[in-house]
Design a protein around this motif. Sequence first.
Motif, PDB file in Angstrom:
ATOM      1  N   GLY A 118       0.780  -1.223   0.000  1.00  0.00           N
ATOM      2  CA  GLY A 118       0.000   0.000   0.000  1.00  0.00           C
ATOM      3  C   GLY A 118       0.812   1.273   0.000  1.00  0.00           C
ATOM      4  N   ASN A 135      -2.215   3.034  -3.707  1.00  0.00           N
ATOM      5  CA  ASN A 135      -3.497   3.395  -3.095  1.00  0.00           C
ATOM      6  C   ASN A 135      -4.279   4.370  -3.975  1.00  0.00           C
ATOM      7  OD1 ASN A 135      -3.021   1.815  -0.841  1.00  0.00           O
ATOM      8  ND2 ASN A 135      -2.138   3.484   0.342  1.00  0.00           N
ATOM      9  N   ASN A 161      -2.669  -2.403   2.884  1.00  0.00           N
ATOM     10  CA  ASN A 161      -2.126  -1.441   3.839  1.00  0.00           C
ATOM     11  C   ASN A 161      -2.033  -1.994   5.256  1.00  0.00           C
ATOM     12  OD1 ASN A 161      -1.989   1.462   2.433  1.00  0.00           O
ATOM     13  ND2 ASN A 161      -3.751   0.363   1.610  1.00  0.00           N
TER      14      ASN A 161
END
Length: 474
Positions: free
Chosen positions: A125, A130, A161
């Motif tokens: 992430g 993202n 993430n």
Amino acid sequence: MKQSSLRRGIQAGLFGLMAWPGWAAAADFDGAQLTAIWGVPFAGILLSIALMPLLTPHFWHHHYGKVAAAWSLAFLLPFAAVFGAGVAGVNLVHALLAEYIPFIILLTALFTVSGGIFIRGNLHGSPGLNTAILAIGAVLASFMGTTGASMLLIRPLIRANDNRKHVAHVVVFFIFIVSNAGGSLTPLGDPPLFLGFLKGVDFFWTLKHIFPESLFLIGSLLVIFYALDSWFYHRREELLPVDPTPDSRQIGFDGRINFALLGGVVALVLMSGVWKSPVSFNIAGTEVGLPGVLRDLGLVLITWLSLKWTPSQVHADNQFGWGPMVEVAKLFAGIFLTIIPVIAMLKAGTNGPFGAVVSAVTKPDGSPDVMMYFWITGVLSSFLDNAPTYLVFFNTAGGDPQVLMTTLAPTLAAISAGAVFMGANSYIGNAPNLMVKAIAEDRGVKMPSFFGYMLWSGGILVPLFVVMSFIWFK
């Protein structure tokens, strides 16, 4: 998409209502007869969702369903006492068959199907990844609905993430972009636009008329997110020492059959809006059309097929569980019931308790105030169901789709943009918002409280809406 249709599973329980023809005749009541005090149960359930997780988290976690039921009864029992059991019963049935059950079954289908798709391998992430996922989600949302895109992408985004300490902002921007703004370009994206399509608005009208606004909002949010996520990412203590998701397998998809089932969900929803059939069933005053029945049966079948065909390992890898779905179902049951008098008062127009709100969208010379249409539709859509809110102001502006698409195109654009964009202002502004929050918390993400989230939306979204007002809706 925030609502569609299904009215089947409770037909046995409604048999007695169907045999009582007097109830059907009692269906209508005039919202102009009500006073603002009838909105107290709705305000109560909103405040409960906002405050009780902070003040009494243990009680709320175990009893939120009872709280929602209590506020529902706080509306239904006095309503039945004042207007009669027939009016209360018919409006209850209508809220269940025409609104709540369709909403929950569509959401359950999307939740189940998306939970059967696992993106294997470890995505990392980073700010770039993202931002790319949010951008992809924004595109998908206009073609598979904000709910469908949200349910498909939120799990892989959280897993990507899971080696970071600060993840809440990623989910907040996901709600802004994927769960709301991304659904602004076609009737498949968000329920208000689908209702406009059913009323006669061309399928590609919103794409042609609010594309610049959508591009500005989504583009601005992506830029702001990238800057904020980069700031978090490059802090020395941000990354955990060990990534919970190891780099063990090549990137790919498991549970691919669910992509076909997801396409089936979209096709069923679109079919039910396009196909007009004279066949319908009257259940205690609520008309249940054949296209809706077939669509809803199809959604139930798709849900069952997804559970049957998805390998158990895929559900295990996805940490699939019913907790988030149960929470949303219980809370929205209370919301859909307590909102009945609020929508009725709005529909009463200038003759109702909210007449000042409806009057505010018209200039002294009788022409529509485009900026006020944008803001009032949007603010109400932040806390009410944005689909009926859209319809209220669609009709306030005249209700003629040909006039609204041409002479009054700026007004229809303002109504459409306000209903879709400002659903992101609170957790209850659009169906997937609360679902995404529940899934994130189920995965261990510490999400902002109800008011904490509104600080995010007030600080980021509202200034962008102000800029948009003076560019496109002045």
